[in-house]
Design an enzyme around this catalytic site. Structure first.
Site, PDB file in Angstrom:
ATOM      1  N   SER A 171       0.843  -1.186   0.000  1.00 27.57           N
ATOM      2  CA  SER A 171       0.000   0.000   0.000  1.00 27.57           C
ATOM      3  C   SER A 171       0.881   1.239   0.000  1.00 27.57           C
ATOM      4  O   SER A 171       2.110   1.136   0.010  1.00 27.57           O
ATOM      5  CB  SER A 171      -0.890   0.015   1.243  1.00 27.57           C
ATOM      6  OG  SER A 171      -0.099   0.351   2.368  1.00 27.57           O
ATOM      7  N   LYS A 172       0.241   2.383   0.021  1.00 28.57           N
ATOM      8  CA  LYS A 172       0.972   3.651  -0.037  1.00 28.57           C
ATOM      9  C   LYS A 172       2.005   3.778   1.079  1.00 28.57           C
ATOM     10  O   LYS A 172       2.996   4.472   0.926  1.00 28.57           O
ATOM     11  CB  LYS A 172      -0.017   4.819   0.060  1.00 28.57           C
ATOM     12  CG  LYS A 172      -0.880   4.959  -1.175  1.00 28.57           C
ATOM     13  CD  LYS A 172      -1.119   6.432  -1.515  1.00 28.57           C
ATOM     14  CE  LYS A 172      -1.680   6.587  -2.918  1.00 28.57           C
ATOM     15  NZ  LYS A 172      -3.016   5.969  -3.040  1.00 28.57           N
ATOM     16  N   ARG A 173       1.728   3.113   2.196  1.00 27.04           N
ATOM     17  CA  ARG A 173       2.687   3.177   3.298  1.00 27.04           C
ATOM     18  C   ARG A 173       4.075   2.700   2.869  1.00 27.04           C
ATOM     19  O   ARG A 173       5.091   3.031   3.470  1.00 27.04           O
ATOM     20  CB  ARG A 173       2.231   2.297   4.465  1.00 27.04           C
ATOM     21  CG  ARG A 173       1.115   2.877   5.287  1.00 27.04           C
ATOM     22  CD  ARG A 173       0.764   1.971   6.437  1.00 27.04           C
ATOM     23  NE  ARG A 173       0.357   0.647   5.994  1.00 27.04           N
ATOM     24  CZ  ARG A 173       1.084  -0.462   6.123  1.00 27.04           C
ATOM     25  NH1 ARG A 173       2.244  -0.421   6.716  1.00 27.04           N
ATOM     26  NH2 ARG A 173       0.647  -1.613   5.676  1.00 27.04           N
ATOM     27  N   GLY A 181       5.568   3.406   0.210  1.00 30.90           N
ATOM     28  CA  GLY A 181       6.179   4.297  -0.776  1.00 30.90           C
ATOM     29  C   GLY A 181       5.427   4.172  -2.084  1.00 30.90           C
ATOM     30  O   GLY A 181       4.235   3.863  -2.093  1.00 30.90           O
TER      31      GLY A 181
END
Ligand code: GLU
Length: 479
Positions: free
Chosen positions: A249-251, A253
């Protein structure tokens, strides 16, 4: 003939996990001489945007994928955009209604949840099939109340078995799937319904998609059967996780293909790397050309366990591909990055391109992305921006002293080439009895602004005498 599809929803940029799904479908089709279909699943009217469809297409093409049928290239079983296929879903829904395989349901969401709670259950448990047995009179009553029905599929009482080509046999017991919605109250098909109608009308033989869709598969199989359609084969690929083994996920990067494209990754490196997410050759080989992957790819070698996306490995692989590029090709790929960094104009003159080629050659071994090229080589194209730390460390009084003494030596050099420069600078060090590092560092910082970069003498030669002297004099003037 094998027919596979990639069916993204245009609600955002192409995600790495979806790119992998697209790639595996593509490889399978090319390997088996089948057809690869692109279908845009844009029935979520609120979240779908034409710009995202355009972006998906661009990013897929950037990756080097092409499809035989799709919204942009057409094909015999179009349209390939779900929003343009509403009449087909309506026909299919009418067929199910006629055959009593579906029925209108008038319950509101809150009513369903309340009944669940009243019955001592959890409100998310799902529908209690209440409208299954409404009489014609009850239906008319609901209509008279102004209720707009959804259409629900009458789920048959039977276990469903999936022979998944990656996961093996998976059995879903009977009685666990409540009657689910196939057409919403606004007339739009649900995801499940549209997928099945399309896969059947488009003659899809193999549904290759992420494991998150495995739990939907019994619903889909039951719908295929109810529509009297051929049930395709299924292959559910393991999920892609981030390095910490949680879902990517966006976490973690950058997770969109576009972000990597903009950061200067090469499509062939990206293609190669994502092929390894959940698939591997028997020999453990890692570097694959497109042709090799098409030859070697098979569902049998897809892993059941999750794949871990490792950005460091992708970066490493990108470096390997960058080093293999022939010089002209490296220039061609790097120019847009040099342009967007403002280092080259839109229409670079031949001399600027020549400079770019020579500068790139000096750093090719070290480049990890094309953006790296712009970051490392900017001082060849514009005035230096000095790193304050490097200046404090190497352009102190001693450093300036060295530069002041070297300046006439360099000014007198003709030709101003790597060999001669090296000889003269080393001779100067010997004469003065100073260590080469006490000379090389100030010189490097004076002309490039930083402590690391290409070989010193190659760099001086390429900058040229005028630039080198101008930069040294600039430093001395500031003293
Ligand atoms: N539109 C679905 C998704 O993006 C595709 C579902 C499928 O492949 O069946 O997840």
């Amino acid at each position: 003939m094998m027919r596979v599809r990639f069916a993204p929803s245009p609600t955002g940029y192409l995600h790495i996990g979806n790119a992998r799904t697209a790639l595996f479908n593509y490889l399978l089709a090319r390997r088996h001489g089948g057809r690869f279909v692109l279908r845009i699943e844009d029935t979520d009217r609120e979240r779908s945007r034409p710009e995202y469809e355009q972006a998906l297409i661009e990013d897929l093409r950037w990756l080097g994928l092409d499809w035989d049928e799709g919204p942009d290239v057409g094909g015999p079983v179009g349209p390939y955009r779900q929003s343009e296929r509403l009449a087909l879903y309506r026909d299919a829904a009418e067929k199910l209604l006629r055959e009593n395989a579906a029925y209108p349901c008038y319950c509101l969401k809150e009513e369903i949840e309340r009944r669940r709670v009243d019955a001592g259950g959890d409100r998310s448990e799902g529908y209690d099939n209440r409208c299954r047995t409404l009489t014609e009179a009850q239906r008319r009553q609901c209509e008279a109340e102004g209720r707009k029905p959804v259409l629900r599929f009458r789920v048959p009482e039977q276990a469903v078995e999936v022979q998944d080509l990656i996961r093996g046999r998976v059995v879903f017991e009977s009685g666990v799937i409540p009657d689910f919605v196939i057409v919403k109250s606004d007339g739009m098909p649900t995801f499940h319904f549209a997928v099945v109608v399309d896969d059947s009308l488009m003659g899809i033989t193999h549904v290759v998609r992420g494991e998150d869709h495995l739990s939907n598969t019994p619903k889909h199989i039951l719908l295929f059967r109810a529509l009297g359609a051929q049930v395709p084969q299924f292959a559910h690929m393991s999920m892609t996780l981030g390095p910490d083994r949680t879902r990517l996920s966006k976490r973690h990067g950058a997770t969109s293909v576009r972000a990597y494209r903009q950061a200067g990754y090469l499509p062939e490196a990206f293609f190669n790397y994502i092929a390894l997410l959940g698939w591997g050759s028997a020999e453990g080989q890692e570097m694959f050309s497109r042709e090799e992957l098409i030859r070697e790819f098979s569902l049998e070698r897809c892993n059941r366990s999750s794949a871990v996306f490792d950005p460091q490995k992708l970066l490493w692989m990108n470096g390997v591909y960058l080093r293999q590029l022939p010089s002209e090709e490296l220039v061609r790929r790097a120019v847009p990055f040099l342009q967007s960094a403002g280092l080259l104009p839109d229409q670079p003159a031949p001399a600027s391109l020549e400079l770019a080629a020579r500068a790139l050659a000096l750093e090719q071994e070290k480049l990890r992305t094309l953006q790296d090229a712009a970051d490392r080589l900017d001082f060849f194209f514009r005035e230096v921006s000095y790193d304050p730390e490097a200046v404090a460390k190497y352009l102190d009084a001693a450093g300036r002293q060295v530069l002041a003494e070297l300046e006439p030596v360099l000014a007198g050099m003709e030709p101003f080439d790597r060999r001669g420069l090296e000889e003269s600078v080393r001779a100067y060090c010997r004469q003065k009895g100073v260590k080469t590092s006490a000379v090389f560092h100030p010189l490097r910082v004076a002309v490039s602004g930083r402590t690391a970069g290409p070989g010193l003498f190659e760099m001086l030669e390429l900058l040229g005498k005028d630039t080198v002297l101008r930069r040294i004099r600039g430093i001395l003037r500031q003293g």
